[in-house]
Design a protein around this motif. Structure first.
Motif, PDB file in Angstrom:
ATOM      1  N   LYS A  93       0.834  -1.185   0.000  1.00 12.38           N
ATOM      2  CA  LYS A  93       0.000   0.000   0.000  1.00 12.38           C
ATOM      3  C   LYS A  93       0.873   1.241   0.000  1.00 12.38           C
ATOM      4  O   LYS A  93       2.026   1.196   0.393  1.00 12.38           O
ATOM      5  CB  LYS A  93      -0.818  -0.008   1.288  1.00 12.38           C
ATOM      6  CG  LYS A  93      -2.301   0.210   1.087  1.00 12.38           C
ATOM      7  CD  LYS A  93      -3.030   0.164   2.373  1.00 12.38           C
ATOM      8  CE  LYS A  93      -3.814  -1.112   2.572  1.00 12.38           C
ATOM      9  NZ  LYS A  93      -4.830  -1.355   1.567  1.00 12.38           N
ATOM     10  N   THR A  94       0.287   2.341  -0.402  1.00 14.12           N
ATOM     11  CA  THR A  94       0.993   3.607  -0.313  1.00 14.12           C
ATOM     12  C   THR A  94       0.905   4.145   1.115  1.00 14.12           C
ATOM     13  O   THR A  94      -0.151   4.067   1.736  1.00 14.12           O
ATOM     14  CB  THR A  94       0.384   4.629  -1.288  1.00 14.12           C
ATOM     15  OG1 THR A  94       0.521   4.107  -2.612  1.00 14.12           O
ATOM     16  CG2 THR A  94       1.089   5.971  -1.208  1.00 14.12           C
TER      17      THR A  94
ATOM     18  N   ALA B 178       8.053  -8.173   1.509  1.00 11.55           N
ATOM     19  CA  ALA B 178       9.073  -9.064   0.948  1.00 11.55           C
ATOM     20  C   ALA B 178       9.077  -9.050  -0.583  1.00 11.55           C
ATOM     21  O   ALA B 178      10.072  -9.359  -1.212  1.00 11.55           O
ATOM     22  CB  ALA B 178       8.842 -10.475   1.453  1.00 11.55           C
ATOM     23  N   THR B 179       7.950  -8.688  -1.178  1.00  9.32           N
ATOM     24  CA  THR B 179       7.849  -8.784  -2.633  1.00  9.32           C
ATOM     25  C   THR B 179       8.230  -7.461  -3.298  1.00  9.32           C
ATOM     26  O   THR B 179       8.508  -6.491  -2.619  1.00  9.32           O
ATOM     27  CB  THR B 179       6.404  -9.203  -3.020  1.00  9.32           C
ATOM     28  OG1 THR B 179       6.285  -9.197  -4.432  1.00  9.32           O
ATOM     29  CG2 THR B 179       5.383  -8.238  -2.462  1.00  9.32           C
ATOM     30  N   HIS B 180       8.309  -7.451  -4.629  1.00 10.42           N
ATOM     31  CA  HIS B 180       8.703  -6.240  -5.351  1.00 10.42           C
ATOM     32  C   HIS B 180       7.606  -5.791  -6.306  1.00 10.42           C
ATOM     33  O   HIS B 180       6.858  -6.621  -6.797  1.00 10.42           O
ATOM     34  CB  HIS B 180       9.970  -6.504  -6.188  1.00 10.42           C
ATOM     35  CG  HIS B 180      11.160  -6.760  -5.356  1.00 10.42           C
ATOM     36  ND1 HIS B 180      11.587  -8.027  -5.039  1.00 10.42           N
ATOM     37  CD2 HIS B 180      12.008  -5.903  -4.739  1.00 10.42           C
ATOM     38  CE1 HIS B 180      12.658  -7.943  -4.268  1.00 10.42           C
ATOM     39  NE2 HIS B 180      12.933  -6.672  -4.068  1.00 10.42           N
ATOM     40  N   PRO B 181       7.581  -4.517  -6.618  1.00 11.10           N
ATOM     41  CA  PRO B 181       6.661  -4.088  -7.674  1.00 11.10           C
ATOM     42  C   PRO B 181       7.030  -4.834  -8.956  1.00 11.10           C
ATOM     43  O   PRO B 181       8.215  -5.019  -9.253  1.00 11.10           O
ATOM     44  CB  PRO B 181       6.952  -2.593  -7.819  1.00 11.10           C
ATOM     45  CG  PRO B 181       7.592  -2.181  -6.536  1.00 11.10           C
ATOM     46  CD  PRO B 181       8.341  -3.385  -6.058  1.00 11.10           C
ATOM     47  N   THR B 227       2.399  -5.970  -7.485  1.00  6.10           N
ATOM     48  CA  THR B 227       3.679  -6.571  -7.127  1.00  6.10           C
ATOM     49  C   THR B 227       3.789  -7.940  -7.795  1.00  6.10           C
ATOM     50  O   THR B 227       2.793  -8.503  -8.264  1.00  6.10           O
ATOM     51  CB  THR B 227       3.815  -6.765  -5.599  1.00  6.10           C
ATOM     52  OG1 THR B 227       2.858  -7.739  -5.191  1.00  6.10           O
ATOM     53  CG2 THR B 227       3.579  -5.465  -4.870  1.00  6.10           C
ATOM     54  N   GLU B 228       5.019  -8.496  -7.795  1.00  5.66           N
ATOM     55  CA  GLU B 228       5.239  -9.830  -8.381  1.00  5.66           C
ATOM     56  C   GLU B 228       4.332 -10.858  -7.710  1.00  5.66           C
ATOM     57  O   GLU B 228       3.715 -11.692  -8.375  1.00  5.66           O
ATOM     58  CB  GLU B 228       6.706 -10.221  -8.212  1.00  5.66           C
ATOM     59  CG  GLU B 228       7.648  -9.335  -9.027  1.00  5.66           C
ATOM     60  CD  GLU B 228       9.112  -9.638  -8.738  1.00  5.66           C
ATOM     61  OE1 GLU B 228       9.389 -10.435  -7.813  1.00  5.66           O
ATOM     62  OE2 GLU B 228       9.967  -9.063  -9.443  1.00  5.66           O
TER      63      GLU B 228
END
Lengths: 244, 244
Positions: A93-94, B178-181, B227-228
């Motif tokens: 979230k932002t 833990a994850t990435h965009p 996110t991924e």
């Protein structure tokens, strides 16, 4: 359920524990010109004597508070929702500071959206599931070693940031009450008078020291931004010395 | 009298009445990274059990608080002094908002001056004579119809404005744990996959509706900043539907 006002964010307190804290939150809301309070499962009576006393004049907000039995019901009619939380937990979230969030919040309100801000219970804060209902998170920047805030203080800081965007308070002003700032002419006349009163002052007779001394005097009284009244006071004092 | 720190303003509470309020003010100071408290003639013991409990972990500030018997003594070693007051009374002085005052205050501190901020007693606020000792007045912009603040809340709002100038909190950030965009490539691959999974969807076969539909789908998932991990969740759901 009176007087709905969606030109400002709705303040939603989720499971507040102490009636006193609800009262203090109402006071903080009133300090910031906010009037719509919603309560989700408050543990104590928000209209109790303790609550009303703690609201310190904001009893109307308590009277008009709407009560819900779940967060989803409390936010059902809203379009945009923010969650105030100090911990980020497992959310994607932002996150906005309390100051910055007022930009998207006000812009949503201006385009006709109904906005709300969630605040969690005193000890635990919002649950992850409640946070996941929100479009974005509000974080109040505070000392990370000691960021635990009283519920009403969290409401106050967020409300204060909102209120600041609603007014055009002059950031700096010189107040003079009944009197006026002296004009440059009045000030220079006074400085001439002072100089004349000092004709027998040794340093003023010294041609080398004289310019610096005069410049210093000008600076002292210019920097102080004198009012007419204050100049009159100084005339009186100098006349008193001269008559000695 | 330990650990003097003039890289931040000293908080001076003039004649505070309730020990609890002194404790809550200490808590607010700690929230904002402020550590130097001075008390002028506190009516109750600032180290009482009530005060320490109300400080909620900021007992150290109470322990280190310096006690004075007059405002003039309390401010003697300071160079620049601000007075927090809601009413302007008969003063000829500059008035700053709590936000704006941090500019001259920080600039004074940076040039080596020692700064202090005065807060008056709970009911009455500062006396005129105390305000006249100050270089300028701090006003907290609040609802003029309801601007009475608890002592600790006044300390909190001023402290908060100071703290904001001390940190570089990103005003807005996207948190993903833990994850990435997802990269654009990953997102477009997913959208292709979605499109392929919809070959038998009527609106997609309609050559007129097709471009708008695809554009809408792109917008939905681009706006959401996936996110991924979230893309993987969606792949799973679509595969589940396809197997039906």
């Amino acid at each position: 359920m009176t007087d709905k006002n969606f030109t400002q964010p709705v303040i939603i307190l989720v499971c507040p524990q102490m009636a006193e804290n609800v009262g203090m939150a109402a006071r903080a809301m009133m300090n910031c010109g906010l009037c719509q309070m919603r309560l989700v499962n408050p543990r104590e009576d928000h209209l109790s004597e303790k609550a009303v006393a703690a609201s310190s004049g904001a009893g109307e907000i308590l009277q008009n508070a709407e009560i819900f039995t779940s967060v989803t019901e409390a936010v059902a009619d809203l379009n945009v929702l923010y969650a105030t939380t100090a911990r980020r937990r497992n959310q994607i979230k932002t996150v906005y500071t309390a100051e910055k969030v007022m930009e998207p919040l006000n812009s949503a309100i201006q385009s006709g959206s109904r906005c709300g801000i969630l605040f969690g219970p005193e000890r635990t804060g919002l649950e992850n599931d409640d946070v996941s209902l929100a479009d974005a998170i509000i974080e109040i920047p505070l000392n990370p070693k000691h960021c635990s805030l009283n519920l009403s203080q969290a409401v106050l800081l967020v409300g204060y940031e909102w209120y600041k965007t609603q007014i055009n308070a002059p950031a700096e002003q010189f107040i003079t009450n009944a009197t006026h700032p002296a004009s440059k002419e009045q000030l220079l006349k006074f400085l001439e008078f002072l100089e004349q009163s000092l004709t027998d002052f040794k340093n003023l007779q010294d041609e080398e020291k004289r310019p610096t001394l005069l410049r210093n005097l000008h600076n002292i009284f210019t920097r102080g931004q004198m009012t007419e009244q204050e100049l009159n006071t100084l005339y009186g004092i100098i006349n008193h010395f001269r008559q000695k």
